[in-house]
Every structure is written in structure tokens, then in C-alpha cells.
Design an enzyme around this catalytic site. Structure first.
Site, PDB file in Angstrom:
ATOM      1  N   TRP A 136       0.831  -1.207   0.000  1.00  0.00           N
ATOM      2  CA  TRP A 136       0.000   0.000   0.000  1.00  0.00           C
ATOM      3  C   TRP A 136       0.862   1.252   0.000  1.00  0.00           C
ATOM      4  O   TRP A 136       0.573   2.216  -0.721  1.00  0.00           O
ATOM      5  CB  TRP A 136      -0.919  -0.001   1.220  1.00  0.00           C
ATOM      6  CG  TRP A 136      -1.754   1.243   1.337  1.00  0.00           C
ATOM      7  CD1 TRP A 136      -2.966   1.475   0.760  1.00  0.00           C
ATOM      8  CD2 TRP A 136      -1.421   2.440   2.055  1.00  0.00           C
ATOM      9  NE1 TRP A 136      -3.420   2.730   1.080  1.00  0.00           N
ATOM     10  CE2 TRP A 136      -2.487   3.356   1.879  1.00  0.00           C
ATOM     11  CE3 TRP A 136      -0.335   2.826   2.835  1.00  0.00           C
ATOM     12  CZ2 TRP A 136      -2.486   4.618   2.443  1.00  0.00           C
ATOM     13  CZ3 TRP A 136      -0.333   4.091   3.398  1.00  0.00           C
ATOM     14  CH2 TRP A 136      -1.402   4.972   3.205  1.00  0.00           C
ATOM     15  N   ASP A 155      -6.562  -2.619  -1.259  1.00  0.00           N
ATOM     16  CA  ASP A 155      -6.540  -2.852   0.188  1.00  0.00           C
ATOM     17  C   ASP A 155      -6.783  -1.571   0.984  1.00  0.00           C
ATOM     18  O   ASP A 155      -6.860  -1.626   2.215  1.00  0.00           O
ATOM     19  CB  ASP A 155      -5.196  -3.456   0.604  1.00  0.00           C
ATOM     20  CG  ASP A 155      -4.994  -4.846   0.022  1.00  0.00           C
ATOM     21  OD1 ASP A 155      -5.900  -5.675   0.180  1.00  0.00           O
ATOM     22  OD2 ASP A 155      -3.943  -5.095  -0.590  1.00  0.00           O
ATOM     23  N   ASP A 156      -6.880  -0.446   0.306  1.00  0.00           N
ATOM     24  CA  ASP A 156      -7.078   0.825   0.987  1.00  0.00           C
ATOM     25  C   ASP A 156      -8.513   0.915   1.503  1.00  0.00           C
ATOM     26  O   ASP A 156      -9.484   0.724   0.742  1.00  0.00           O
ATOM     27  CB  ASP A 156      -6.790   1.983   0.024  1.00  0.00           C
ATOM     28  CG  ASP A 156      -6.888   3.336   0.699  1.00  0.00           C
ATOM     29  OD1 ASP A 156      -5.869   3.803   1.223  1.00  0.00           O
ATOM     30  OD2 ASP A 156      -7.986   3.913   0.705  1.00  0.00           O
ATOM     31  N   PHE A 157      -8.664   1.226   2.801  1.00  0.00           N
ATOM     32  CA  PHE A 157     -10.004   1.288   3.386  1.00  0.00           C
ATOM     33  C   PHE A 157     -10.840   2.384   2.740  1.00  0.00           C
ATOM     34  O   PHE A 157     -12.030   2.198   2.479  1.00  0.00           O
ATOM     35  CB  PHE A 157      -9.910   1.531   4.890  1.00  0.00           C
ATOM     36  CG  PHE A 157     -11.253   1.709   5.550  1.00  0.00           C
ATOM     37  CD1 PHE A 157     -12.030   0.618   5.880  1.00  0.00           C
ATOM     38  CD2 PHE A 157     -11.751   2.986   5.812  1.00  0.00           C
ATOM     39  CE1 PHE A 157     -13.277   0.773   6.471  1.00  0.00           C
ATOM     40  CE2 PHE A 157     -12.992   3.153   6.401  1.00  0.00           C
ATOM     41  CZ  PHE A 157     -13.759   2.039   6.725  1.00  0.00           C
TER      42      PHE A 157
END
Length: 286
Positions: A136, A155-157
Site C-alpha cells: 500500500w 486494500d485501501d479502506f
């Protein structure tokens, strides 16, 4: 941001087109005025901290270690662990910062000009060799420093939450499902990710438009369970423990009975003995 990029995304995805209209022009502009060492060192400082706390730590690092400027790798290696800890870095971050400095001097972490000659995956493979640097973090460098146009940090919220809000989903999309859906955004997935971040902001402000259509994400990565082939007679062997269990339960219901299973021959013998006694009893029928 070129208009043809926004037009491409709008044609490929009706829901994203509504977000683009609500947000307006894209503000994703790369900032290539610093060395990758500085960008990664700043990323290490920001890990698990809010922006204010991380900037405070970086300010102390500049004052104490860099003497008013962002420190070089040589300055970081020359600084004591106590001074880095005094700036606010944890023990793990001190180790990561020093490993970053060592790998920068060893050219594992090259300058921006050298990075531009590598593909996205090559850059990720090289920079994730640094302690404390994950995929990330490198994706953020690709987007915001190197200006790579086709990066989707699944994968970034914020990206996942923005997608859920924009598309009216009940739960966060799985990274693999989001990656599969994002194939339609190629080769401008960085811009799509930027608008998903903005969609989350619109959601919080109450100005996010309703999705233009309902979608169903593809199912990715699920393995179907199949029955294994069994040799002849395996089914019978599998049933034996169940028969034994039923017999044990029957013995428990019968009270303090013998631990041995009842024999059918004993039951027939007892029945014949009972009939013989009745035949010899007074008043019995002949």
C-alpha cells in the site's frame, strides 16, 4: 486532468460517471519534488498515527537530525537511536527508518529518475524489500509522486468504503472482487481510485448521488467443495462408529446393564424358557 480520461471512465461505468459529475474535475496531481527516500520516510512516520501527530514527529526529525532540512540517509544513519526515539519514532519505526537509509545508499531504493524506468510491479517488488514498507505504501508513492495512471489500491479502506457508498452496497467489497470490477477502468485506475476517495467524502457530507444502477460484484477466490472419491466399502466403515454410538446410548437408557452388546440368541433362549414354565404351571392350557 485530461477530459478523455474522465470520458473513458464515464463510458465504462455509469455509477462512477455519477460520482465524477458530482465531484467535478480530478485533482490528482503528482508531487515529484522530493526523493523517494523522503516520501518513504514520511510514510513510515505516518503509520498508525493521525496526520497532526505524524507531522509533529517529522518536524522534530528535521530540526534535530536534519538541522533544518529533511535529513539525508547519511544523517539518519549517523543519528543515535535515542535521538530518533526522542523525535517520536517507535523502536520499530527507528529500525525501518535506518533500513530505508541503508537500502537507499545501496541503490535498492533509487532516485525518482531511475524509478521511472521500472514498471509498477518492479517498483513494488524493490521497495517492499525495505523493512516496514508494504504494498500500500508503494502504491501511494506510485500515484502521488511518480504519477502512475493505472494504480488501484484495493486494500485501501477509503477506496473500499468509497466504492461501497457510491454503489450502494451493504458491505465493503473484498479486495479481489474490487480488483476484478476495476478491470473496466483500465488504464486509468488511479483516477478512479481518487474519485472513490471523494465519494466517501460526499457520503459524509450527505451529497453523494444515488447509484445509477444496481450492481453485483463478481465472486472471486471462492473454492467449491467436492466430494472425494471413496474406495469400495469405505461407506460401510464410515457407518460403524455411528452404530456403536447408538448402541452406547441405548445401554445408557437401559440403566446399569452389561457393557457387552445384547446377543439376539439370548433373547430367543429366554423366550423359549418362559413358554416352557407357563406350560407346566397349574391351570395352564394343554
Amino acid at each position: 486532468m485530461s477530459e478523455h480520461i474522465l470520458a473513458h471512465l464515464a463510458r465504462a461505468d455509469a455509477v462512477l460517471a455519477g460520482v465524477i459529475r458530482a465531484v467535478g474535475p480530478c485533482g490528482l496531481e503528482p508531487q515529484s519534488d522530493c526523493h523517494p527516500f523522503q516520501s518513504l520516510a514520511q510514510a513510515i512516520a505516518h503509520q498508525q498515527l493521525n496526520r497532526i501527530a505524524a507531522n509533529t514527529i517529522l518536524g522534530r526529525l528535521i530540526d534535530t537530525c536534519g538541522r533544518g532540512a529533511f535529513p539525508t540517509p547519511q544523517m539518519v544513519l549517523a543519528a543515535s537511536a535515542a535521538s530518533l526515539r526522542g523525535a517520536g519514532f517507535s523502536l520499530a519505526k527507528v529500525a525501518a527508518l535506518r533500513d530505508l537509509a541503508e537500502k537507499t545508499l545501496a541503490a535498492v531504493v533509487p532516485d525518482a529518475a531511475a524509478l521511472q524506468q521500472l514498471s509498477d510491479e518492479e517498483i513494488i517488488a524493490r521497495l517492499t524489500r525495505v523493512r516496514g514498507i508494504g504494498r500500500w505504501t508503494v502504491e501511494m508513492l506510485l500515484m502521488f509522486q511518480l504519477g502512475r495512471p493505472d494504480v488501484l489500491p484495493v486494500d485501501d479502506f477509503g477506496v473500499r468504503a468509497g466504492f461501497r457508498a457510491a454503489y450502494g452496497l451493504a458491505r465493503l467489497p473484498r479486495p479481489k472482487a474490487l480488483a476484478a470490477w476495476g478491470e473496466r477502468w483500465k488504464p486509468y485506475r488511479s483516477t478512479a481510485a481518487w474519485y472513490l476517495w471523494r465519494a466517501l467524502e460526499l457520503k459524509r457530507a450527505g451529497t453523494l448521488p444515488l447509484p445509477a444502477e444496481r450492481i453485483r460484484l463478481p465472486r472471486v477466490g471462492k473454492v467449491r467443495r467436492t466430494r472425494r472419491a471413496q474406495p469400495a466399502g469405505a461407506g460401510r466403515r464410515a457407518k460403524r462408529p455411528r452404530v456403536a454410538a447408538r448402541a452406547a446410548r441405548a445401554r445408557l437408557r437401559g440403566g446399569a446393564a452389561s457393557s457387552a452388546p445384547p446377543r439376539r440368541s439370548d433373547a430367543r433362549t429366554g423366550s423359549r424358557r418362559h413358554r416352557a414354565l407357563r406350560s407346566r404351571a397349574p391351570g395352564s392350557r394343554r
